[in-house]
Scaffold this motif. Structure first.
Motif, PDB file in Angstrom:
ATOM      1  N   GLY A  29      -8.237   2.459   9.589  1.00 12.69           N
ATOM      2  CA  GLY A  29      -7.111   2.575   8.647  1.00 12.69           C
ATOM      3  C   GLY A  29      -5.864   3.158   9.270  1.00 12.69           C
ATOM      4  N   ARG A  41      -0.847   5.633   8.175  1.00  6.90           N
ATOM      5  CA  ARG A  41      -2.127   5.615   7.479  1.00  6.90           C
ATOM      6  C   ARG A  41      -1.897   4.971   6.127  1.00  6.90           C
ATOM      7  NH1 ARG A  41      -2.512  10.435  10.290  1.00  6.90           N
ATOM      8  NH2 ARG A  41      -4.368  10.558  11.593  1.00  6.90           N
ATOM      9  N   LEU A  76      -2.872   3.958   2.349  1.00  8.43           N
ATOM     10  CA  LEU A  76      -3.603   4.589   1.246  1.00  8.43           C
ATOM     11  C   LEU A  76      -3.539   3.642   0.049  1.00  8.43           C
ATOM     12  CD1 LEU A  76      -1.676   7.953   1.666  1.00  8.43           C
ATOM     13  CD2 LEU A  76      -4.019   7.519   2.440  1.00  8.43           C
ATOM     14  N   ARG A  81      -2.608   2.137  -3.411  1.00  9.15           N
ATOM     15  CA  ARG A  81      -1.413   2.321  -4.225  1.00  9.15           C
ATOM     16  C   ARG A  81      -1.710   3.174  -5.436  1.00  9.15           C
ATOM     17  NH1 ARG A  81       2.940  -2.302  -5.346  1.00  9.15           N
ATOM     18  NH2 ARG A  81       3.291  -0.795  -6.998  1.00  9.15           N
ATOM     19  N   ARG A  82      -0.849   4.210  -5.653  1.00 12.54           N
ATOM     20  CA  ARG A  82      -1.048   5.037  -6.841  1.00 12.54           C
ATOM     21  C   ARG A  82      -0.438   4.356  -8.036  1.00 12.54           C
ATOM     22  NH1 ARG A  82      -0.073   9.968  -2.990  1.00 12.54           N
ATOM     23  NH2 ARG A  82       1.480   8.482  -2.343  1.00 12.54           N
ATOM     24  N   ALA A 124       0.870  -1.183   0.000  1.00 10.54           N
ATOM     25  CA  ALA A 124       0.000   0.000   0.000  1.00 10.54           C
ATOM     26  C   ALA A 124       0.904   1.229   0.000  1.00 10.54           C
ATOM     27  CB  ALA A 124      -0.878   0.018   1.254  1.00 10.54           C
ATOM     28  N   ASP A 125       0.353   2.367  -0.400  1.00  7.99           N
ATOM     29  CA  ASP A 125       1.034   3.632  -0.146  1.00  7.99           C
ATOM     30  C   ASP A 125       0.771   3.981   1.318  1.00  7.99           C
ATOM     31  OD1 ASP A 125       1.695   3.566  -2.767  1.00  7.99           O
ATOM     32  OD2 ASP A 125       0.598   5.356  -3.360  1.00  7.99           O
ATOM     33  N   ALA A 126       1.530   4.906   1.848  1.00 11.60           N
ATOM     34  CA  ALA A 126       1.372   5.184   3.274  1.00 11.60           C
ATOM     35  C   ALA A 126       1.797   6.601   3.610  1.00 11.60           C
ATOM     36  CB  ALA A 126       2.206   4.195   4.090  1.00 11.60           C
ATOM     37  N   GLU A 127       1.240   7.085   4.709  1.00 10.01           N
ATOM     38  CA  GLU A 127       1.681   8.341   5.294  1.00 10.01           C
ATOM     39  C   GLU A 127       1.974   8.053   6.762  1.00 10.01           C
ATOM     40  OE1 GLU A 127      -0.424  11.918   3.838  1.00 10.01           O
ATOM     41  OE2 GLU A 127      -0.458  12.471   5.957  1.00 10.01           O
TER      42      GLU A 127
END
Ligand SMILES: Nc1ncnc2c1ncn2[C@@H]1O[C@H](COP(=O)(O)OP(=O)(O)O)[C@@H](O)[C@H]1O
Ligand SMILES: [Mg+2]
Length: 367
Positions: free
Chosen positions: A340, A362, A364, A366-367, A317-320
């Motif tokens: 999440g 968090r 997000l 995947r872009r 996943a993407d993440a922050e």
């Protein structure tokens, strides 16, 4: 350079950990998940974030040779979560057991001048810099580099500590005393101020056999000199991401790294990548990998020093990642309730201002 493989340490073995903070804690947790035990060694190990989750802890000074020998003989390999462990300590431990990363790498990473000289020697760019060991040398360096610059202590800085900004009209003597100039053992470096488009970092894991994996470049946003948010992956061009990856791998290889190395870089508005600094250990900007990647940075360290194959760095996943600094940690009930969000707390009793108490990831799409 490619060395011989390390002896493969089977699960059940004990990893010695120099340093007792949250990076040691999260490494010990990753080690435990694979069936390894951790023995922490640090002067401040008692009740520490790492000792709370480790099988054993030694509270002793870095120069206590007897305690170091007993520690080394009781573990199967030694690694570290703090790169400023005295090189003499590591040299002593190495008489009894393997220590990764080793003393040569540490001596480069402990000193900003050694670090920048090494990086520039590989043909990799940094901000312009000059050593400066009194107020006059600070003034001369600023005259050569340009008035906008940063004076840093060469050793032991973290979270923006030991730094002073200079600009047109600044007093070099005030800057020099602000970083502890004149105190025994304090040396300085003046760096040109980089007006960066963003800051990125790349974390590389490397085994003794030369096998290497790297996580994608991530963007790091700082507040008051302390990492605030990491955005994974960095929203930079493919060429910039590839250049950051190439630089980090080149440095890891040239240092003959066994373990994990983070390289912090500036991306300039015209897309150039300049190295800022590096850390031969898991890094705050890699905490997102705990929840968003097939293998996290802490498990990679365990794998590298135990002679295991490195894990997949696949991004699920993407993440922050957001750090919880000081009182931020009081928000834990709300954070727990937020779907999440993955909450990680470090077990520190007292939330002092500027102290890293935990972080949240968090996830997000995947872009
Ligand atoms: N030469 C520089 N130009 C612009 N910003 C800088 C420079 N050096 C440091 N900074 C800023 O200060 C932060 C902390 O500095 P850094 O050298 O990484 O020290 P540390 O992380 O060890 O405290 C950097 O991430 C960056 O935001
Ligand atoms: Mg830094």
């Amino acid at each position: 350079m490619t060395g011989p493989s390390l002896p493969r340490l089977a699960p059940g073995s004990t990893i010695g950990m120099l340093g007792a903070g949250q990076l040691g804690r999260m490494t010990a947790l990753a080690a435990a998940r694979l069936g390894y035990k951790t023995h922490v060694f640090a002067p401040d190990a008692a009740g520490s974030p790492a000792a709370q989750v480790s099988a054993s802890a030694t509270v002793a000074d870095w120069n206590d040779l007897g305690a170091l020998e007993r520690f080394a003989r009781s573990v199967d390999v030694v690694t570290l979560e703090w790169e400023n462990v005295p090189v003499a300590t590591v040299e002593h431990l190495r008489r009894f057991t393997g220590v990764h990363p080793g003393p040569n790498l540490l001596s480069v990473a402990q000193d900003r001048i050694a670090e920048k000289s090494f990086v520039n020697g590989l043909g990799i760019a940094t901000a312009p810099w000059r050593p400066a060991n009194d107020a006059g040398e600070v003034a001369r360096a600023a005259a050569e580099i340009g008035p906008r610059c940063v004076l840093k202590s060469t050793r032991l800085g973290y979270d923006g500590k030991g730094q002073a900004r200079l600009d047109e009209g600044s007093d070099p003597a005030a800057a020099w005393s602000a970083i502890g100039g004149g105190k025994p053992g304090v040396a300085g470096i003046v760096e040109g101020f980089v007006t960066f488009a963003c800051e990125v970092s790349v974390i590389v894991a490397r085994g003794a056999d030369g096998a290497m994996v790297a996580y994608p470049a991530v963007e790091n946003r700082h507040k008051d000199g302390i990492l605030d948010v990491t955005i994974a992956p960095a929203q930079v061009s493919a060429a910039t991401a590839a250049e950051a990856d190439r630089i980090a791998r080149r440095i890891a290889e040239a240092l003959d790294l066994v373990g994990v190395l983070a390289v912090e870089m500036f991306v300039t508005p015209d897309g150039a990548v300049l190295v800022n600094e590096m850390a031969p250990r898991p890094h705050n900007s890699g905490h997102w990998t705990m929840d968003a990647c097939a293998t996290c940075q802490f498990e990679q360290l365990v794998r590298a020093v135990c002679g295991l194959p490195l894990g997949s760095v696949e991004r699920l996943a993407d993440a922050e990642m957001t750090n919880l600094i000081g009182d931020d940690v009081d928000r834990w009930p709300d954070l727990l309730a937020e779907p999440g969000v993955r909450l990680h707390l470090y077990g520190k009793a007292e939330a002092r201002p500027g102290r890293k108490m935990g972080h949240v990831n968090r996830l997000l799409p995947r872009r």
